[in-house]
Design a protein around this motif. Sequence first.
Motif, PDB file in Angstrom:
ATOM      1  N   SER A  44      11.795   7.698 -17.992  1.00 46.06           N
ATOM      2  CA  SER A  44      10.850   8.652 -18.592  1.00 46.06           C
ATOM      3  C   SER A  44       9.709   7.946 -19.319  1.00 46.06           C
ATOM      4  O   SER A  44       8.879   8.593 -19.952  1.00 46.06           O
ATOM      5  CB  SER A  44      11.600   9.557 -19.585  1.00 46.06           C
ATOM      6  N   SER A  45       9.662   6.612 -19.228  1.00 44.64           N
ATOM      7  CA  SER A  45       8.616   5.849 -19.919  1.00 44.64           C
ATOM      8  C   SER A  45       7.296   5.950 -19.168  1.00 44.64           C
ATOM      9  O   SER A  45       7.238   6.393 -18.016  1.00 44.64           O
ATOM     10  CB  SER A  45       9.023   4.381 -20.042  1.00 44.64           C
ATOM     11  N   LEU A  46       6.243   5.504 -19.845  1.00 48.34           N
ATOM     12  CA  LEU A  46       4.916   5.514 -19.237  1.00 48.34           C
ATOM     13  C   LEU A  46       4.667   4.257 -18.408  1.00 48.34           C
ATOM     14  O   LEU A  46       3.668   4.179 -17.687  1.00 48.34           O
ATOM     15  CB  LEU A  46       3.841   5.632 -20.325  1.00 48.34           C
ATOM     16  N   PHE A  47       5.555   3.279 -18.526  1.00 43.73           N
ATOM     17  CA  PHE A  47       5.367   2.024 -17.780  1.00 43.73           C
ATOM     18  C   PHE A  47       5.543   2.266 -16.284  1.00 43.73           C
ATOM     19  O   PHE A  47       6.499   2.907 -15.850  1.00 43.73           O
ATOM     20  CB  PHE A  47       6.375   0.978 -18.252  1.00 43.73           C
ATOM     21  N   GLN A  48       4.601   1.743 -15.499  1.00 37.59           N
ATOM     22  CA  GLN A  48       4.668   1.865 -14.048  1.00 37.59           C
ATOM     23  C   GLN A  48       4.811   0.478 -13.411  1.00 37.59           C
ATOM     24  O   GLN A  48       4.138  -0.468 -13.817  1.00 37.59           O
ATOM     25  CB  GLN A  48       3.412   2.539 -13.498  1.00 37.59           C
ATOM     26  N   ILE A  49       5.683   0.393 -12.445  1.00 38.84           N
ATOM     27  CA  ILE A  49       5.891  -0.869 -11.737  1.00 38.84           C
ATOM     28  C   ILE A  49       4.686  -1.127 -10.842  1.00 38.84           C
ATOM     29  O   ILE A  49       4.300  -0.255 -10.047  1.00 38.84           O
ATOM     30  CB  ILE A  49       7.166  -0.812 -10.876  1.00 38.84           C
ATOM     31  N   PRO A  50       4.035  -2.289 -10.933  1.00 41.49           N
ATOM     32  CA  PRO A  50       2.930  -2.609 -10.010  1.00 41.49           C
ATOM     33  C   PRO A  50       3.430  -2.569  -8.560  1.00 41.49           C
ATOM     34  O   PRO A  50       4.543  -3.020  -8.278  1.00 41.49           O
ATOM     35  CB  PRO A  50       2.534  -4.035 -10.419  1.00 41.49           C
ATOM     36  N   PRO A  51       2.652  -2.014  -7.647  1.00 42.80           N
ATOM     37  CA  PRO A  51       3.112  -1.924  -6.249  1.00 42.80           C
ATOM     38  C   PRO A  51       3.562  -3.255  -5.662  1.00 42.80           C
ATOM     39  O   PRO A  51       4.590  -3.331  -4.980  1.00 42.80           O
ATOM     40  CB  PRO A  51       1.877  -1.374  -5.516  1.00 42.80           C
ATOM     41  N   ALA A  52       2.811  -4.330  -5.930  1.00 44.79           N
ATOM     42  CA  ALA A  52       3.166  -5.634  -5.371  1.00 44.79           C
ATOM     43  C   ALA A  52       4.468  -6.175  -5.949  1.00 44.79           C
ATOM     44  O   ALA A  52       5.125  -7.020  -5.333  1.00 44.79           O
ATOM     45  CB  ALA A  52       2.035  -6.641  -5.619  1.00 44.79           C
ATOM     46  N   ALA A  53       4.855  -5.690  -7.143  1.00 43.57           N
ATOM     47  CA  ALA A  53       6.079  -6.180  -7.784  1.00 43.57           C
ATOM     48  C   ALA A  53       7.325  -5.778  -7.010  1.00 43.57           C
ATOM     49  O   ALA A  53       8.406  -6.346  -7.240  1.00 43.57           O
ATOM     50  CB  ALA A  53       6.163  -5.662  -9.220  1.00 43.57           C
ATOM     51  N   MET A  54       7.201  -4.826  -6.093  1.00 40.64           N
ATOM     52  CA  MET A  54       8.355  -4.458  -5.264  1.00 40.64           C
ATOM     53  C   MET A  54       8.837  -5.643  -4.428  1.00 40.64           C
ATOM     54  O   MET A  54      10.000  -5.688  -4.014  1.00 40.64           O
ATOM     55  CB  MET A  54       7.987  -3.287  -4.347  1.00 40.64           C
ATOM     56  N   LYS A  77       0.827  -1.201   0.000  1.00 38.98           N
ATOM     57  CA  LYS A  77       0.000   0.000   0.000  1.00 38.98           C
ATOM     58  C   LYS A  77       0.869   1.261   0.000  1.00 38.98           C
ATOM     59  O   LYS A  77       0.546   2.258  -0.659  1.00 38.98           O
ATOM     60  CB  LYS A  77      -0.921   0.004   1.223  1.00 38.98           C
ATOM     61  N   GLN A  78       1.969   1.206   0.742  1.00 42.68           N
ATOM     62  CA  GLN A  78       2.909   2.321   0.794  1.00 42.68           C
ATOM     63  C   GLN A  78       3.495   2.581  -0.598  1.00 42.68           C
ATOM     64  O   GLN A  78       3.576   3.730  -1.047  1.00 42.68           O
ATOM     65  CB  GLN A  78       4.018   1.962   1.784  1.00 42.68           C
ATOM     66  N   ALA A  79       3.876   1.513  -1.294  1.00 42.89           N
ATOM     67  CA  ALA A  79       4.472   1.652  -2.626  1.00 42.89           C
ATOM     68  C   ALA A  79       3.488   2.220  -3.636  1.00 42.89           C
ATOM     69  O   ALA A  79       3.886   2.910  -4.584  1.00 42.89           O
ATOM     70  CB  ALA A  79       4.978   0.286  -3.109  1.00 42.89           C
ATOM     71  N   ALA A  80       2.189   1.971  -3.434  1.00 41.96           N
ATOM     72  CA  ALA A  80       1.169   2.434  -4.383  1.00 41.96           C
ATOM     73  C   ALA A  80       1.063   3.953  -4.432  1.00 41.96           C
ATOM     74  O   ALA A  80       0.533   4.512  -5.400  1.00 41.96           O
ATOM     75  CB  ALA A  80      -0.188   1.835  -4.025  1.00 41.96           C
ATOM     76  N   THR A  81       1.563   4.643  -3.417  1.00 41.81           N
ATOM     77  CA  THR A  81       1.449   6.104  -3.373  1.00 41.81           C
ATOM     78  C   THR A  81       2.621   6.805  -4.042  1.00 41.81           C
ATOM     79  O   THR A  81       2.571   8.017  -4.255  1.00 41.81           O
ATOM     80  CB  THR A  81       1.371   6.591  -1.910  1.00 41.81           C
ATOM     81  N   LEU A  82       3.687   6.077  -4.376  1.00 41.59           N
ATOM     82  CA  LEU A  82       4.923   6.697  -4.857  1.00 41.59           C
ATOM     83  C   LEU A  82       4.984   6.755  -6.381  1.00 41.59           C
ATOM     84  O   LEU A  82       4.166   6.159  -7.087  1.00 41.59           O
ATOM     85  CB  LEU A  82       6.127   5.924  -4.315  1.00 41.59           C
ATOM     86  N   ASP A  83       5.975   7.461  -6.875  1.00 43.17           N
ATOM     87  CA  ASP A  83       6.218   7.559  -8.316  1.00 43.17           C
ATOM     88  C   ASP A  83       6.811   6.235  -8.779  1.00 43.17           C
ATOM     89  O   ASP A  83       7.963   5.910  -8.490  1.00 43.17           O
ATOM     90  CB  ASP A  83       7.188   8.710  -8.588  1.00 43.17           C
ATOM     91  N   ARG A  84       6.022   5.456  -9.539  1.00 45.10           N
ATOM     92  CA  ARG A  84       6.423   4.105  -9.931  1.00 45.10           C
ATOM     93  C   ARG A  84       6.854   4.009 -11.386  1.00 45.10           C
ATOM     94  O   ARG A  84       7.009   2.914 -11.927  1.00 45.10           O
ATOM     95  CB  ARG A  84       5.258   3.143  -9.660  1.00 45.10           C
ATOM     96  N   ARG A  85       7.091   5.154 -12.031  1.00 42.28           N
ATOM     97  CA  ARG A  85       7.526   5.139 -13.421  1.00 42.28           C
ATOM     98  C   ARG A  85       8.965   4.647 -13.541  1.00 42.28           C
ATOM     99  O   ARG A  85       9.793   4.882 -12.661  1.00 42.28           O
ATOM    100  CB  ARG A  85       7.416   6.541 -14.030  1.00 42.28           C
ATOM    101  N   VAL A  86       9.247   3.956 -14.636  1.00 41.91           N
ATOM    102  CA  VAL A  86      10.611   3.511 -14.938  1.00 41.91           C
ATOM    103  C   VAL A  86      11.218   4.516 -15.902  1.00 41.91           C
ATOM    104  O   VAL A  86      10.862   4.562 -17.083  1.00 41.91           O
ATOM    105  CB  VAL A  86      10.618   2.098 -15.557  1.00 41.91           C
TER     106      VAL A  86
END
Length: 537
Positions: free
Chosen positions: A330-340, A319-328
């Motif tokens: 400058s791409s539009l791809f975002q890391i899923p929070p659970a993937a951390m 849940k904590q990770a879901a609030t952060l900037d998850r972009r890789v």
Amino acid sequence: MAPEPDSGSSAPLLHIGSGHHRATGGWRSALFIIWVEVAERFAYYGISSNLISYLTGPLGESTAAAAAAVNAWSGAASMLPLLGAAVADSWLGRYRTIVASSVLYIMGLGLLTLSSMFLSPGSQQCDISAGGRSECPSSSLQTAFFYVSLYLVAFAQSGHKPCVQAFGADQFDATDPIESSSRSSFFNWWYFGVSASATVAVAIMSYVQDNVSWGLGFGVPCTIMLLALVLFLLGTRTYRFYDDSSSGKDGSVFWRAREVFRAWRKRSPDGGALVDHGEYSENAVLAEEVRGLARLFPIWAACLLYGVVFAQSPTLFTKQAATLDRRVGSSLFQIPPAAMQCFLGVSIIICVVLYDRVLVPVARMITGVASGITMLQRIGTGMALALAALVVATLVEMRRLSAARDAGVVDVPDAVVPMSLWWMVPQYVLLGAADVFTLVGMQEFFYDQMPGELKSLGLALYLSVLGVGSFISSFLISAIDGVTRRDGGTSWFADNLNRGHLDYFYLLLAALTALELLAYLYFSASYIYKRNTGNLH
């Protein structure tokens, strides 16, 4: 012709004096069984790692309720193996228990997949916001069917988890010097395999569940589990089985428990200690087993807080990770929070290799202990690393809250906090290293120190640490949530995490873990191993 599939590691091996002993068991069979567990762990983590996103997303539960629910389910999944191990050691044997549990496992995952089909088309893709609670619709029928399916998976795992690992360890003869040494290495590489599988499962399935569909996200683990059962059955002829003539009443957990109480009631004729002949000899053995189990209890109790720490990765960390900037980049791809959680797995994989190939040989030269350091020293080292992980998590959360305030997004739950997701990597890495020491150490310790007839129960005892720890975590979250909400206050676990205080919760866990470590050091210092296992204090 293969003997009847039943395994209790203390029973004599069939045809042990012939070539049958060399033709079965060893690393060939162990690796086969490890691959089965790799598939099962993929299935398990494929649903558990992102479960909090499903609860706060399609099912629309609050953060506190979802975290408590996930912890309660994880606790049940870790406690039920005590029952599964008892059934295996008493009646079915490990092989049959694994097969029966696998069938139930596949049924549970299939029903879980079916439950996701009750979702409305819009809620199939319903995602959790950066900090708020989802408004996705969910019916009571959908919710009930989902939880029934979920707990069927937990029940099925109760027979699979302890028995597969014990069955793998059974492939090494403890009386053979070479195979005995290989067994210690087996526990390291076992954890390497399951951690690699969990890492891949988290990376792939969290993306599928967040971006494709939950139906496919639950259906793939079901298919993988079906393949695991087929793989296990194909390896039957390579396994080393043990004579089941000693199972039945002598191998029964419940029979031995009943006889232990009889032993305490039926003293020697003069009312003194149990004597060592005839019926009293058996009573003395049973009483010794009770004393051995009693000696394990303080160590078990002193490990419970580690189970609480272990429960945070798939829940509040996510849940904590879901609030952060998850972009890789400058791409539009975002890391899923659970993937951390992949960083936890990668840390485990690297640490297992370093531990087995670097630390153990170096420590062996210094200490003279075959395993490098003792099992209890290994567990204690992991607890210290878990404490460090909590301290880091506290500092990262304090910085996240500060970044939210500076950016003026405290009251904008959907806004992304301008702080990179990579800040959370250290806490995952430290927790992964802690797992290599504490969890693997507990696996070997409880397997090694349990009476010969109760090896599956020993591994279930280690799992119960995680189970009770998850229940404690669920209780703490629910209690703290209730107290901090009282009189209109803001919960530490508010749906808008920018208004919550996960840093306070992590700090509380760090303080409790420090106290636990002190208690553990006290009890482990006086523990005497039940036999010469190469572990020295």
